[in-house]
Design an enzyme around this catalytic site. Structure first.
Site, PDB file in Angstrom:
ATOM      1  CG  HIS A   1      -2.184  -0.417   1.384  1.00 35.43           C
ATOM      2  ND1 HIS A   1      -3.247  -0.935   0.863  1.00 35.43           N
ATOM      3  CD2 HIS A   1      -2.340  -1.952   1.881  1.00 35.43           C
ATOM      4  CE1 HIS A   1      -3.820  -2.055   0.288  1.00 35.43           C
ATOM      5  NE2 HIS A   1      -3.420  -2.381   1.446  1.00 35.43           N
TER       6      HIS A   1
ATOM      7  CG  ASN B   1      -8.119  -3.707   0.912  1.00 36.69           C
ATOM      8  OD1 ASN B   1      -7.603  -3.515   1.424  1.00 36.69           O
ATOM      9  ND2 ASN B   1      -7.623  -6.013   1.039  1.00 36.69           N
TER      10      ASN B   1
HETATM   11 FE1  HDE Z   1      -2.782  -4.894   5.368  1.00 40.17          FE
HETATM   12  N1  HDE Z   1      -0.575  -4.431   5.744  1.00 40.17           N
HETATM   13  N2  HDE Z   1      -1.825  -6.995   5.766  1.00 40.17           N
HETATM   14  N3  HDE Z   1      -4.331  -5.513   4.216  1.00 40.17           N
HETATM   15  N4  HDE Z   1      -3.500  -2.941   4.064  1.00 40.17           N
HETATM   16  C1  HDE Z   1       0.061  -2.871   5.549  1.00 40.17           C
HETATM   17  O1  HDE Z   1       0.615  -1.799   7.529  1.00 40.17           O
HETATM   18  C2  HDE Z   1      -0.814  -7.046   6.907  1.00 40.17           C
HETATM   19  C3  HDE Z   1      -4.399  -6.966   4.371  1.00 40.17           C
HETATM   20  C4  HDE Z   1      -4.521  -3.169   4.342  1.00 40.17           C
HETATM   21  O2  HDE Z   1      -3.179   3.907   4.114  1.00 40.17           O
HETATM   22  C5  HDE Z   1       0.835  -2.874   6.492  1.00 40.17           C
HETATM   23  O3  HDE Z   1       0.974   1.286   7.023  1.00 40.17           O
HETATM   24  C6  HDE Z   1      -0.361  -8.107   6.903  1.00 40.17           C
HETATM   25  C7  HDE Z   1      -6.656  -7.441   4.422  1.00 40.17           C
HETATM   26  C8  HDE Z   1      -5.023  -1.914   3.699  1.00 40.17           C
HETATM   27  O4  HDE Z   1      -1.507   3.329   5.233  1.00 40.17           O
HETATM   28  C9  HDE Z   1       1.595  -3.727   6.767  1.00 40.17           C
HETATM   29  C10 HDE Z   1      -2.037  -8.795   6.254  1.00 40.17           C
HETATM   30  C11 HDE Z   1      -6.303  -5.961   4.282  1.00 40.17           C
HETATM   31  C12 HDE Z   1      -2.795  -0.234   4.593  1.00 40.17           C
HETATM   32  C13 HDE Z   1       0.628  -5.211   6.519  1.00 40.17           C
HETATM   33  C14 HDE Z   1      -2.258  -7.864   5.455  1.00 40.17           C
HETATM   34  C15 HDE Z   1      -5.816  -4.964   4.549  1.00 40.17           C
HETATM   35  C16 HDE Z   1      -2.246  -2.294   4.919  1.00 40.17           C
HETATM   36  C17 HDE Z   1       1.839  -1.983   5.399  1.00 40.17           C
HETATM   37  C18 HDE Z   1      -2.615 -10.535   6.379  1.00 40.17           C
HETATM   38  C19 HDE Z   1      -7.960  -5.267   3.920  1.00 40.17           C
HETATM   39  C20 HDE Z   1      -2.871   0.692   3.875  1.00 40.17           C
HETATM   40  C21 HDE Z   1       1.846  -0.901   6.034  1.00 40.17           C
HETATM   41  C22 HDE Z   1      -2.557 -11.290   7.361  1.00 40.17           C
HETATM   42  C23 HDE Z   1      -8.997  -5.879   5.257  1.00 40.17           C
HETATM   43  C24 HDE Z   1      -2.670   1.206   5.165  1.00 40.17           C
HETATM   44  C25 HDE Z   1       1.228  -0.262   6.465  1.00 40.17           C
HETATM   45  C26 HDE Z   1      -2.603   2.635   4.797  1.00 40.17           C
HETATM   46  C27 HDE Z   1      -1.096  -2.108   4.965  1.00 40.17           C
HETATM   47  C28 HDE Z   1       0.082  -6.558   6.777  1.00 40.17           C
HETATM   48  C29 HDE Z   1      -3.289  -7.850   5.367  1.00 40.17           C
HETATM   49  C30 HDE Z   1      -5.347  -4.066   4.095  1.00 40.17           C
HETATM   50  C31 HDE Z   1       2.571  -4.420   6.294  1.00 40.17           C
HETATM   51  C32 HDE Z   1       0.201  -8.709   8.147  1.00 40.17           C
HETATM   52  C33 HDE Z   1      -6.671  -8.716   5.041  1.00 40.17           C
HETATM   53  C34 HDE Z   1      -5.560  -0.492   3.210  1.00 40.17           C
HETATM   54  O5  HDE Z   1       1.699  -3.422   7.841  1.00 40.17           O
END
Ligand code: HDE
Length: 690
Positions: free
Chosen positions: A76, A149
């Site tokens: 993201h 999302n």
């Molecule tokens: Fe994320 N995800 N994600 N994700 N995600 C990040 O956090 C992660 C997942 C989502 O505008 C990171 O700040 C793991 C699902 C958004 O700043 C990180 C898993 C969904 C954003 C991270 C998921 C998301 C992130 C990277 C699997 C929808 C952007 C930078 C378990 C519900 C937020 C950060 C923004 C961002 C980890 C899966 C949505 C690495 C481990 C499912 C919208 O922490």
């Protein structure tokens, strides 16, 4: 001391240059507040001598610049944010004790960041990708981050697979390309070996992954969360954001071209809409249910690869989200915004969804690295707007100045030191636990294909065709034949007909043997019309953009009335002309242009009007960009309005008559047609449908 002039219009200390730029400005200072006398020249030993290392202005400026970048988000990375508010319209009294769900009419400030997932920070907005929809609510009981999302399911069921998924989706590690796309071998190798990703693949290959605007996409919390009331009773909840403008997507060829014409297409759209006072708005809907309801399904509500169809469990509208203020500074706000899934407030709680559980850890952890220390919650964009009192102290970039001697608990030396509060505090729902410590996936997570099939057959015909085309496009970029074949064999588990169509488009030889499936796809799930984008398209031009191509000799009155009608219907209007200075109308007035022809292709507009007289059309016929403008508008199924005299340009562009081609029309009839969106019947004439 002023030196000799060094370049035309500039004296030694640059004063003349600054006078040219306009006077009356406050003084420029260093970070320590010292006024700078000369911002154009570094300190030198002699007029042509070496630069002196003792120059504090130069050293500070260069050094701060060297440190300007922080690590971009690992996923993201490319995003765009805005401020606004959430207003509760229907109370959830008795369901959640969270104040934000009890106080109707109260406007809770929010910060929202939309994003793509795979591309780097400088990639394009129109990549085929999931969009992040992250909302930070600054509630009076603390911050709640709903990090969602625009697609309600996910690729994987367990957080342990997330690094693999992201590695496979991002650039291949040896070559660092392709950028911002999953159309490459690594991704499809992984996907074809991960049957649990199949449902999500259907969504990502649909036009949901190429939205027209952030303002025209839905948002989802994805996981099942809990709401908890004053008595500790829990209700399961799935969060949904519904855009007021309805849903709309672009078509794939258009997405590819927008990426070149305007990589900032979505950010520009959001920024402009908010600047012009057309505030984007979403409704918050909730699917609320209990354990007994959950137990009726043969899938698990803790499995993030599943939805609960709205036709079975309708949404309860709870409130609205309005974005009404652009950021003042992208870095300070959007880039430094730190969303953390673990940020919940009393009355909102987690479930055992194994993907959600991993996220509770991951977000805080990633912010520590990205923002450089544990005090990032103090940054203005992250700081809660309610009192914050704790004994956490020191650390990098401590920005507060804690007062008093007590930095521990329990304590008795300071009467105003904070205390825990059993009544108001965050409590965890006392979910029962049983079983053995195991690395295992529950059998209730085993059906990977039924909802994938249900999604596909819930789409309208053009949408189904687009999903098939997207699979063909992506897999055509895969060099390993075995990967292409394996993916098609995986699709055969969803439905043999879908696999056959993709195989035909790829030119795969031989029969398709489905990969062995743990659970066979159910074919009896009823279609869910709520899953179609076209069903949610609103018949209005509000929020859309009309492009009008003009040349010298144009009729000024026509442009005037078209512009007025477009604005009245709350759409955007832009003039495209061979020169940015505009075109000279027949009455001698200048019609100012917003775009020069080469920089304003029709992909940037939802519907186009060709306003040219007989001479003007001759000018346009000489411009390949003008022919391409019309050709693309036709190929992208757009409504085209034109003066009678513009017909030769339409002919040169290969435009065939249909309901969306209005020659010699008036603005009103043109806009009525444009409100219907695209001309889907035209599609088989311009593209092979497999
Ligand atoms: Fe994320 N995800 N994600 N994700 N995600 C990040 O956090 C992660 C997942 C989502 O505008 C990171 O700040 C793991 C699902 C958004 O700043 C990180 C898993 C969904 C954003 C991270 C998921 C998301 C992130 C990277 C699997 C929808 C952007 C930078 C378990 C519900 C937020 C950060 C923004 C961002 C980890 C899966 C949505 C690495 C481990 C499912 C919208 O922490």
């Amino acid at each position: 001391m002023a030196g000799k002039p060094q370049q035309p219009g500039m004296t030694g200390n640059g004063d003349e240059l600054h006078q040219l730029a306009g006077g009356g400005h406050p003084p420029l200072t260093t970070q320590t507040g010292v006024v700078v006398s000369d911002d154009e020249n570094s300190l030198r030993g002699g007029e042509r001598g070496p630069t002196l290392l003792e120059d504090p202005v130069l050293l500070e400026k260069i050094q701060h610049f060297d440190h300007e970048r922080i690590p971009e988000r690992v996923v993201h990375a490319r995003g765009f944010g805005a401020h606004g508010y959430f207003e509760l319209t229907h109370s959830l009294k008795g369901i959640s004790r969270a104040a934000i769900f009890n106080e109707t009419g109260v406007k809770t400030p929010v910060f929202v960041r939309f994003s793509t997932v795979a591309g780097n920070k400088g990639s394009t907005d129109l990549a085929r990708d999931v969009r992040g929809f992250a909302v930070k609510f600054y509630t009076r009981e603390g911050n709640w981050d709903l990090v969602g999302n625009n697609i309600p399911v996910f690729f994987i069921q367990d957080a342990i697979k997330f690094p693999d998924l992201v590695h496979a989706a991002k650039q291949e590690p040896d070559k660092d390309f392709p950028q911002a796309q999953t159309a490459h071998d690594n991704f499809w190798d992984f996907a074809s070996l991960m049957p649990e990703s199949t449902h999500m693949l259907m969504w990502v290959m649909s036009d949901r992954a190429i939205p027209r605007s952030f303002r025209m996409m839905e948002g989802f919390g994805i996981h099942t969360y809990r709401l908890v009331n004053e008595d500790g009773k829990s209700t399961f909840v799935k969060f949904h954001w519904r855009p007021r403008l309805g849903m709309q997507s672009v078509v794939w060829d258009e997405a590819l071209k927008i990426s070149g014409a305007d990589p900032d297409f979505h950010r520009r759209d959001l920024w402009n809409a908010i600047s012009e006072g057309n505030f984007p708005e979403w409704e918050l809907g909730m699917q609320l249910f209990d354990q007994e309801f959950a137990d009726k399904f043969d899938f698990d509500v803790l499995d993030a690869t599943k939805i609960i169809p709205e036709e079975i469990l309708p949404l309860r509208t709870v409130g609205r989200l309005v974005l009404d203020r652009n950021v003042d500074n992208f870095f300070a706000e959007t880039e430094q915004a730190a969303f953390c899934v673990r940020n919940v407030v009393p009355g909102i709680d987690f479930t055992n969804d194994p993907l959600l559980q991993g996220r509770i850890f991951s977000y805080q952890d990633t912010q520590l690295l990205r923002l450089g220390g544990s005090n990032f919650q103090q940054l203005p964009i992250n700081a809660p707007k309610c009192p914050v009192m704790h004994f956490q102290r020191d650390g990098h970039m401590q920005m507060g100045v804690p007062k008093g001697r007590v930095n521990y608990s329990p304590s008795s030396l300071q009467p105003d030191s904070p205390r825990q509060d059993q009544q108001r505090g965050l409590t965890a729902f006392p979910q029962g636990m049983e079983g053995h410590k195991l690395r295992i996936r529950a059998a209730s997570f085993a059906d990977h294909f039924s909802q994938a099939r249900q999604f596909f057959y819930s789409q309208t015909e053009p949408e189904q065709n687009h999903i098939v085309s997207a699979f063909i496009f992506e897999l055509s970029k895969v060099d390993h034949l075995a990967v292409r074949e394996r993916m098609v064999a995986q699709l055969a588990n969803v439905d043999p007909r879908i696999a056959e169509r993709v195989a035909a488009g790829l030119g795969l030889q031989g029969s398709i043997e489905p990969v062995p499936a743990a659970v066979k796809a159910r074919t009896d799930l009823p279609a869910s019309p709520a899953l179609s984008i076209l069903g949610k398209l609103k018949n209005t031009v509000e929020g859309r953009k009309i492009g009008c191509l003009v040349a010298d000799g144009v009729h000024a009155g026509l442009i005037g009335s078209l512009r007025a009608d477009v604005k009245r219907q709350k759409a955007d209007f832009a003039i495209i002309a061979p020169k940015r200075g505009g075109a000279k109308a027949a009455d001698g007035t200048i019609i100012e242009a917003d775009f020069q022809l080469a920089g304003g292709p029709s992909v940037l507009f939802d519907a186009v009007f060709i306003a040219a007289d007989a001479d003007g059309v001759q000018l346009l016929l000489k411009e390949a960009a003008a022919v391409a403008f019309v050709h693309d508008a036709f190929a992208h199924l757009k409504v085209i309005g034109a003066t009678k005299e513009a017909q030769p340009l339409l002919d040169a562009a290969g435009v065939m008559p249909d309901a969306g081609v209005l020659v010699g029309t008036n603005p009103e009839a043109f806009l009525t047609a444009a409100a219907l969106g695209r001309i889907w019947d035209r599609e088989p004439k311009v593209r092979t449908v497999y």
